[in-house]
Design a protein around this motif. Structure first.
Motif: not given
Lengths: 172, 175
Positions: B10-19, B44-47, B50-56
């Motif tokens: 998810t941090p890599i996914l977050g970075l993708t959203v960030n970019v 945007s990436g942080l949210i 975080s959302v995916i991590d909390v749900i998973t």
């Protein structure tokens, strides 16, 4: 918990080893020495994992299984790159920060415009950066001409493409 | 031990959203400065992460201590990656070496040092930075002399000098 502790421990161990090496002898090629130090420490840490007791206090610091190892590696990698990029900012004096320090030293009377331009010339701001590019093999001197090496070309292409994506200018 | 692989990435996914968010907001721009778009991208990436991590992690019903540890680990990973991305953008915007490489890249046969200095030199470096320092009120001009304004960047300069001394054993590259 072990992912957090393993990742942070390995990173701070590598950082400590780096500081010791740098105090003994500052490497000529600092960037590649940093990479070797950090990833060497990580590799040795992973290889030596079976030597540690797998229970008790050590269990908090050891990854269990491939997925946790990948997670630890991602944490180590991200912290290492963050440090490397900060380090490159330490190597060369930032012109903005140099300007600020020079003005601060001249307080309370301040610093004349002309003094700033005289003291921060091409010899101070530009020529050392050209030497860095030659030292890092991103540029080569072909007679009197400076030309990109294949590494230099690949490296700058990333920025050319990204700046085009942003529709931004050359920067500097 | 914990469940599925998603929280690892998810941090890599977050970075993708960030970019993506940063590039899109910069291209749309309007009144947004580069720094604003970097901030929008980072949040945007942080949210997203975080959302995916909390749900998973909630779905996996792992222990509270593991839940918190994974969230903290991922925030550290994402924060570091976001910091790297910020510096990557900053390199393209202000780094002298990048600009020098760019000038050589744009030439057909390479450049002599004097040709390079005609395209990019100390005068341009100084003028761009002084303009920015004046705009941000970190310095001001009085009777043709520069004076310190907001001291924030001076504190930052002193921290960097200390770090240089700690790591490199010198306060300046010219020591």
């Amino acid at each position: 918990m072990n992912i957090l502790l393993a990742g942070l421990s390995l990173f701070f161990l590598a950082f400590g080893i780096h500081l010791v090496i740098w105090k003994v002898h500052l490497p000529h090629h600092q960037s590649s020495a940093l990479l070797w130090t950090f990833f060497g420490t990580f590799s040795l840490g992973v290889i030596s994992t079976p030597l540690f007791p797998q229970d008790g206090l050590w269990a908090w610091f050891l990854p269990h299984g491939l997925l946790e190892l990948i997670h630890v590696f991602l944490m180590f990698l991200s912290l290492t790159f963050a440090y490397l990029i900060t380090y490159s900012a330490l190597e060369a004096d930032s012109p903005s920060l140099v300007i600020i320090r020079m003005i601060a030293e001249a307080m309370p009377t301040g610093l004349a415009k002309q003094d700033l331009e005289t003291r921060l010339s091409d010899d101070i701001l530009i020529l050392p950066r050209i030497k860095d590019l030659l030292r890092d093999n991103l540029v080569v001197a072909n007679g009197a001409r400076l030309q990109l090496t294949p590494q230099g070309r690949s490296f700058i292409k990333i920025f050319v493409i990204f700046r085009a994506l942003l529709k931004a200018g050359k920067g500097g | 031990m914990y469940g599925p692989a998603l929280p690892v990435f998810t941090p890599i996914l977050g970075l993708t959203v960030n970019v993506l968010a940063q590039v899109v907001s910069f291209r749309i721009k309007g009144r947004l400065s580069l720094l604003h778009t970097i901030f929008i991208g980072f949040i945007s990436g942080l949210i997203t992460m975080s959302v995916i991590d909390v749900i998973t992690l909630s779905y996996n019903k792992c222990s509270l201590i593991y839940f918190i540890a994974i969230i903290i680990a991922n925030i550290i990973i994402y924060g570091s990656l976001g910091y790297c991305y910020f510096h990557f953008i900053n390199l393209g915007e202000t780094a002298r070496r990048i600009r020098l490489l760019r000038e050589i890249y744009d030439s057909d046969v390479g450049l002599t040092t004097s040709e390079l200095l005609k395209l990019y030199n100390a005068k341009e470096v100084l003028s761009y930075r002084i303009e920015r320092l004046l705009q941000n009120k970190q310095i001001h001009l009085q009777n043709d002399r520069y004076l310190i304004g907001n001291p924030t960047i001076l504190w930052f300069a002193n921290i960097i000098t200390f770090l240089k001394y700690l790591v490199l054993g010198k306060r300046s590259e010219f020591d």
